[in-house]
Design a protein around this motif. Structure first.
Motif, PDB file in Angstrom:
ATOM      1  N   TYR A 257      19.545  -8.745  17.291  1.00 42.62           N
ATOM      2  CA  TYR A 257      20.059  -9.941  16.629  1.00 42.62           C
ATOM      3  C   TYR A 257      19.281 -10.173  15.338  1.00 42.62           C
ATOM      4  O   TYR A 257      18.061 -10.008  15.293  1.00 42.62           O
ATOM      5  CB  TYR A 257      19.916 -11.168  17.539  1.00 42.62           C
ATOM      6  CG  TYR A 257      20.716 -11.070  18.810  1.00 42.62           C
ATOM      7  CD1 TYR A 257      21.998 -11.597  18.891  1.00 42.62           C
ATOM      8  CD2 TYR A 257      20.185 -10.433  19.937  1.00 42.62           C
ATOM      9  CE1 TYR A 257      22.739 -11.501  20.070  1.00 42.62           C
ATOM     10  CE2 TYR A 257      20.917 -10.338  21.108  1.00 42.62           C
ATOM     11  CZ  TYR A 257      22.192 -10.870  21.173  1.00 42.62           C
ATOM     12  OH  TYR A 257      22.926 -10.776  22.323  1.00 42.62           O
ATOM     13  N   ARG A 258      20.002 -10.575  14.300  1.00 37.90           N
ATOM     14  CA  ARG A 258      19.388 -10.829  13.013  1.00 37.90           C
ATOM     15  C   ARG A 258      19.062 -12.314  12.858  1.00 37.90           C
ATOM     16  O   ARG A 258      19.950 -13.170  12.939  1.00 37.90           O
ATOM     17  CB  ARG A 258      20.324 -10.415  11.884  1.00 37.90           C
ATOM     18  CG  ARG A 258      20.430  -8.910  11.714  1.00 37.90           C
ATOM     19  CD  ARG A 258      19.155  -8.363  11.135  1.00 37.90           C
ATOM     20  NE  ARG A 258      19.198  -6.893  10.964  1.00 37.90           N
ATOM     21  CZ  ARG A 258      18.163  -6.172  10.664  1.00 37.90           C
ATOM     22  NH1 ARG A 258      16.974  -6.740  10.511  1.00 37.90           N
ATOM     23  NH2 ARG A 258      18.282  -4.863  10.515  1.00 37.90           N
ATOM     24  N   PRO A 259      17.809 -12.679  12.642  1.00 36.69           N
ATOM     25  CA  PRO A 259      17.439 -14.084  12.417  1.00 36.69           C
ATOM     26  C   PRO A 259      17.716 -14.493  10.963  1.00 36.69           C
ATOM     27  O   PRO A 259      18.175 -13.676  10.155  1.00 36.69           O
ATOM     28  CB  PRO A 259      15.941 -14.089  12.724  1.00 36.69           C
ATOM     29  CG  PRO A 259      15.492 -12.713  12.342  1.00 36.69           C
ATOM     30  CD  PRO A 259      16.636 -11.792  12.644  1.00 36.69           C
ATOM     31  N   LEU A 260      17.415 -15.740  10.640  1.00 33.45           N
ATOM     32  CA  LEU A 260      17.587 -16.209   9.268  1.00 33.45           C
ATOM     33  C   LEU A 260      16.755 -15.382   8.303  1.00 33.45           C
ATOM     34  O   LEU A 260      17.161 -15.116   7.179  1.00 33.45           O
ATOM     35  CB  LEU A 260      17.200 -17.685   9.169  1.00 33.45           C
ATOM     36  CG  LEU A 260      18.129 -18.660   9.915  1.00 33.45           C
ATOM     37  CD1 LEU A 260      17.569 -20.074   9.840  1.00 33.45           C
ATOM     38  CD2 LEU A 260      19.537 -18.601   9.328  1.00 33.45           C
ATOM     39  N   ALA A 265      15.405  -9.925  16.450  1.00 34.56           N
ATOM     40  CA  ALA A 265      15.149 -10.331  17.831  1.00 34.56           C
ATOM     41  C   ALA A 265      16.003  -9.462  18.750  1.00 34.56           C
ATOM     42  O   ALA A 265      16.974  -8.835  18.308  1.00 34.56           O
ATOM     43  CB  ALA A 265      15.466 -11.800  18.017  1.00 34.56           C
ATOM     44  N   TYR A 266      15.630  -9.440  20.044  1.00 33.34           N
ATOM     45  CA  TYR A 266      16.336  -8.570  20.995  1.00 33.34           C
ATOM     46  C   TYR A 266      16.570  -9.289  22.314  1.00 33.34           C
ATOM     47  O   TYR A 266      15.821 -10.183  22.694  1.00 33.34           O
ATOM     48  CB  TYR A 266      15.523  -7.297  21.260  1.00 33.34           C
ATOM     49  CG  TYR A 266      15.408  -6.359  20.085  1.00 33.34           C
ATOM     50  CD1 TYR A 266      16.330  -5.342  19.906  1.00 33.34           C
ATOM     51  CD2 TYR A 266      14.372  -6.498  19.165  1.00 33.34           C
ATOM     52  CE1 TYR A 266      16.227  -4.475  18.832  1.00 33.34           C
ATOM     53  CE2 TYR A 266      14.266  -5.644  18.088  1.00 33.34           C
ATOM     54  CZ  TYR A 266      15.197  -4.627  17.921  1.00 33.34           C
ATOM     55  OH  TYR A 266      15.091  -3.780  16.854  1.00 33.34           O
ATOM     56  N   ARG A 267      17.614  -8.858  23.000  1.00 33.49           N
ATOM     57  CA  ARG A 267      17.798  -9.138  24.420  1.00 33.49           C
ATOM     58  C   ARG A 267      17.849  -7.804  25.130  1.00 33.49           C
ATOM     59  O   ARG A 267      18.468  -6.849  24.668  1.00 33.49           O
ATOM     60  CB  ARG A 267      19.073  -9.935  24.698  1.00 33.49           C
ATOM     61  CG  ARG A 267      19.104 -11.318  24.075  1.00 33.49           C
ATOM     62  CD  ARG A 267      17.933 -12.180  24.499  1.00 33.49           C
ATOM     63  NE  ARG A 267      18.189 -12.950  25.702  1.00 33.49           N
ATOM     64  CZ  ARG A 267      17.297 -13.757  26.251  1.00 33.49           C
ATOM     65  NH1 ARG A 267      16.076 -13.849  25.724  1.00 33.49           N
ATOM     66  NH2 ARG A 267      17.580 -14.429  27.331  1.00 33.49           N
ATOM     67  N   ALA A 287       6.203  -7.735  21.958  1.00 32.22           N
ATOM     68  CA  ALA A 287       6.725  -8.998  22.484  1.00 32.22           C
ATOM     69  C   ALA A 287       8.248  -8.988  22.592  1.00 32.22           C
ATOM     70  O   ALA A 287       8.813  -9.692  23.429  1.00 32.22           O
ATOM     71  CB  ALA A 287       6.264 -10.150  21.592  1.00 32.22           C
ATOM     72  N   TRP A 288       8.904  -8.210  21.746  1.00 34.55           N
ATOM     73  CA  TRP A 288      10.367  -8.147  21.781  1.00 34.55           C
ATOM     74  C   TRP A 288      10.882  -6.894  22.478  1.00 34.55           C
ATOM     75  O   TRP A 288      12.085  -6.788  22.756  1.00 34.55           O
ATOM     76  CB  TRP A 288      10.923  -8.223  20.367  1.00 34.55           C
ATOM     77  CG  TRP A 288      10.776  -9.588  19.769  1.00 34.55           C
ATOM     78  CD1 TRP A 288       9.823 -10.007  18.892  1.00 34.55           C
ATOM     79  CD2 TRP A 288      11.590 -10.725  20.052  1.00 34.55           C
ATOM     80  NE1 TRP A 288       9.997 -11.341  18.602  1.00 34.55           N
ATOM     81  CE2 TRP A 288      11.078 -11.810  19.295  1.00 34.55           C
ATOM     82  CE3 TRP A 288      12.709 -10.952  20.857  1.00 34.55           C
ATOM     83  CZ2 TRP A 288      11.643 -13.077  19.330  1.00 34.55           C
ATOM     84  CZ3 TRP A 288      13.282 -12.217  20.887  1.00 34.55           C
ATOM     85  CH2 TRP A 288      12.743 -13.260  20.133  1.00 34.55           C
ATOM     86  N   ALA A 289      10.019  -5.942  22.776  1.00 34.18           N
ATOM     87  CA  ALA A 289      10.470  -4.702  23.405  1.00 34.18           C
ATOM     88  C   ALA A 289      10.517  -4.794  24.925  1.00 34.18           C
ATOM     89  O   ALA A 289      11.227  -4.022  25.570  1.00 34.18           O
ATOM     90  CB  ALA A 289       9.553  -3.545  22.997  1.00 34.18           C
ATOM     91  N   ALA A 290       9.757  -5.729  25.523  1.00 34.95           N
ATOM     92  CA  ALA A 290       9.802  -5.910  26.977  1.00 34.95           C
ATOM     93  C   ALA A 290      11.036  -6.714  27.354  1.00 34.95           C
ATOM     94  O   ALA A 290      11.386  -7.697  26.683  1.00 34.95           O
ATOM     95  CB  ALA A 290       8.545  -6.616  27.460  1.00 34.95           C
ATOM     96  N   VAL A 291      11.686  -6.317  28.416  1.00 28.40           N
ATOM     97  CA  VAL A 291      12.852  -7.049  28.893  1.00 28.40           C
ATOM     98  C   VAL A 291      12.449  -8.461  29.324  1.00 28.40           C
ATOM     99  O   VAL A 291      11.269  -8.720  29.635  1.00 28.40           O
ATOM    100  CB  VAL A 291      13.502  -6.286  30.069  1.00 28.40           C
ATOM    101  CG1 VAL A 291      12.642  -6.386  31.329  1.00 28.40           C
ATOM    102  CG2 VAL A 291      14.927  -6.757  30.331  1.00 28.40           C
ATOM    103  N   PHE A 314       9.948 -17.761  25.344  1.00 27.51           N
ATOM    104  CA  PHE A 314      11.400 -17.619  25.280  1.00 27.51           C
ATOM    105  C   PHE A 314      11.887 -16.516  26.204  1.00 27.51           C
ATOM    106  O   PHE A 314      12.976 -16.609  26.774  1.00 27.51           O
ATOM    107  CB  PHE A 314      11.810 -17.329  23.828  1.00 27.51           C
ATOM    108  CG  PHE A 314      13.289 -17.297  23.608  1.00 27.51           C
ATOM    109  CD1 PHE A 314      14.072 -18.442  23.763  1.00 27.51           C
ATOM    110  CD2 PHE A 314      13.926 -16.118  23.219  1.00 27.51           C
ATOM    111  CE1 PHE A 314      15.431 -18.410  23.543  1.00 27.51           C
ATOM    112  CE2 PHE A 314      15.293 -16.078  23.001  1.00 27.51           C
ATOM    113  CZ  PHE A 314      16.045 -17.234  23.162  1.00 27.51           C
ATOM    114  N   ARG A 315      11.081 -15.476  26.358  1.00 24.00           N
ATOM    115  CA  ARG A 315      11.469 -14.328  27.190  1.00 24.00           C
ATOM    116  C   ARG A 315      10.715 -14.304  28.514  1.00 24.00           C
ATOM    117  O   ARG A 315      10.867 -13.370  29.300  1.00 24.00           O
ATOM    118  CB  ARG A 315      11.213 -13.030  26.411  1.00 24.00           C
ATOM    119  CG  ARG A 315      12.055 -12.931  25.155  1.00 24.00           C
ATOM    120  CD  ARG A 315      11.547 -11.873  24.201  1.00 24.00           C
ATOM    121  NE  ARG A 315      11.626 -10.519  24.730  1.00 24.00           N
ATOM    122  CZ  ARG A 315      12.730  -9.789  24.802  1.00 24.00           C
ATOM    123  NH1 ARG A 315      13.877 -10.306  24.376  1.00 24.00           N
ATOM    124  NH2 ARG A 315      12.719  -8.578  25.294  1.00 24.00           N
TER     125      ARG A 315
END
Length: 377
Positions: A257-260, A265-267, A287-291, A314-315
Motif C-alpha cells: 500500500y502506498r501512503p501519502l 506499508a504492507y499487509r 516492522a512491515w515484513a512480519a505478518v 498497528f500490526r
C-alpha cells in the motif's frame, strides 16, 4: 606485546564520519602500541590469542554510532576485540568475554544465578571497571597478543574445527541466544511457517545456518545486499535470496500500500523476521515484513536509530531483543561448531595487527563477511 588500543575522541568521531566513505580508516581512534603482557589475577589464566574478529559493534564504536546511554557499562581506553580464539598450553579455546559477578567478586545477581550472565546487573560494579573483554580499560581484548580470563570462560574447541570457524564461537552464541529467546529452547523450538533474515553479515548468516541446524525446515528467505553474502546464504540453506526486502515481500504475497509519503506499508508477510542489519532502514523494513501478530527478533547492537513505531501496535507484533548470551548458550555454540561445516567461508584471510587499516576497510566495504586479526603471530 603489540595491541590495538581504542581511545575515545569526539573530534576523531566527527572526522571519521565525514571522511568515511572516501577514506574508510581516516581519523579512526585506534593506536597500535607496545604494551606489557597482562598478568593473570589469582585463579585466572593467561591465553595467547590465535585469531580475533572485527565485530559490527567494534565498527559502530569506532565511528561513534553507539548510544551514549550505554557508555556507563564500558571503560576506555581499551584493547578491543571480544571475538577471541586463543590457546592455553597448546589447547585451542573459544573465549567467553563476559565479566560478570564471578569476575567482579560480587554475590551472584539474579541473572548470574540462573546462568544469564549476559544480563548481569553488576556489569559496571564490583572489583573491576565496567565492561567485558574488548571493552575494558584494564583487561585487554583479543586485538592484542595475550588475554587473561577465568578458566570457566575458556571452552575447548572440538577437534577438527578449523581456526577460521572456531573464531566465530562468540557471534554464533549471540545468534543462538537470540533464536532461543524468540522461538524457545527447553521444550524444542516453536518455529513459524516462514521466516525472513534481513542482513547477511556474520550474525545474519550464522542465524541462517543455526535455524537449519536447529530443525527449521520451512521457507527461510534472506535479504542480502552484496553478491558474496548472497552466495554464502544459498550455501547455508536459504530458500530464496533477495536484494531488497520489498522483493521478498512481493514473492511471499504480501499486499503493498502506498501512503501519502514515505516507504510503503504492507499487509501479510513472514511469520517471523530476524533483523540482523542494525540500520534505521532495516528496522523499518522488519516492522512491515512480519505478518500481523508475528515476531521480530533484533540481534546485535544497532546503536541510535530514529524509528516509526506505528507498525508495532498497528500490526500487533512481538519484539524480542538479544545482545549477548548466557552460560549455556556459549557452551552450546562451541559444541555446534563441530556440526556447522562451511562456516569458515565467512572469514576472510587473517590480517596482522599492523594491517589494521586494511582489515577495517575490508570490513566496512563488506569485502569480507568477517575480518580477523592474528595478534599472537
Amino acid at each position: 606485546m603489540k595491541a590495538l588500543v581504542y581511545y575515545p575522541s569526539v573530534p576523531r568521531y566527527l572526522a571519521a564520519r565525514a571522511l568515511g566513505r572516501r577514506y574508510p580508516t581516516a581519523a579512526l581512534p585506534l593506536r597500535l602500541l607496545e604494551l606489557p603482557e597482562p598478568q593473570p589475577p589469582p585463579g585466572w589464566v593467561r591465553a595467547r590469542v590465535r585469531l580475533a574478529g572485527v565485530c559490527g559493534s567494534d565498527l559502530a564504536l569506532l565511528l561513534g554510532k553507539n548510544s551514549p546511554r550505554l557508555s556507563p557499562f564500558f571503560s576506555f581506553p581499551a584493547v578491543l576485540g571480544h571475538e577471541i580464539l586463543a590457546e592455553v598450553a597448546g589447547e585451542r579455546v573459544a573465549v567467553n568475554p563476559l565479566l560478570a559477578c564471578a569476575e567482579r567478586g560480587t554475590e551472584p545477581c539474579p541473572a548470574c544465578a540462573r546462568g544469564e550472565e549476559g544480563l548481569c546487573q553488576n556489569v559496571a560494579g564490583g572489583g573491576l571497571a565496567p565492561g567485558m573483554l574488548g571493552y575494558h580499560r584494564d583487561l585487554p581484548g583479543g586485538w592484542g597478543g595475550w588475554i587473561v580470563a577465568r578458566p570457566e570462560r575458556l571452552h575447548p574447541v572440538p577437534d577438527g574445527v578449523p581456526d577460521r570457524r572456531a573464531v566465530l564461537a562468540e557471534p554464533l552464541a549471540v545468534a543462538l541466544r537470540g533464536l532461543r529467546r524468540a522461538f524457545g529452547a527447553n521444550d524444542g523450538p516453536r518455529f513459524p511457517g516462514s521466516l525472513l533474515v534481513i542482513g547477511a553479515g556474520a550474525i545474519g548468516l550464522l542465524s541462517l545456518a543455526l535455524l537449519r541446524a536447529l530443525g527449521f525446515a520451512g521457507r527461510l528467505d534472506v535479504v542480502a545486499r552484496h553478491p558474496r553474502q548472497a552466495e554464502l546464504a544459498r550455501r547455508l540453506g536459504a530458500s530464496n535470496v533477495y536484494a531488497a526486502t520489498g522483493d521478498a515481500l512481493a514473492a511471499i504475497g504480501a499486499r503493498k500500500y502506498r501512503p501519502l509519503w514515505g516507504p510503503p506499508a504492507y499487509r501479510g508477510g513472514y511469520g517471523a523476521v530476524v533483523e540482523a542489519a542494525g540500520s534505521a532502514s532495516s528496522l523499518d523494513q522488519a516492522a512491515w515484513a512480519a505478518v500481523e501478530g508475528g515476531t521480530v527478533l533484533l540481534l546485535g547492537a544497532a546503536g541510535q536509530i530514529n524509528h516509526d513505531f506505528s507498525p508495532h501496535w498497528f500490526r500487533e507484533l512481538t519484539w524480542v531483543g538479544s545482545y549477548t548470551y548466557g552460560r549455556a548458550d556459549f557452551a552450546d555454540a562451541v559444541r555446534l561448531l563441530g556440526e556447522l561445516a562451511g562456516l569458515e567461508e565467512l572469514v576472510g584471510p587473517p590480517y596482522p595487527l599492523a594491517g589494521w587499516r586494511s582489515a577495517i576497510a575490508a570490513a566496512r566495504a563488506r569485502r569480507v563477511v568477517k575480518a580477523v586479526f592474528t595478534p599472537g603471530g
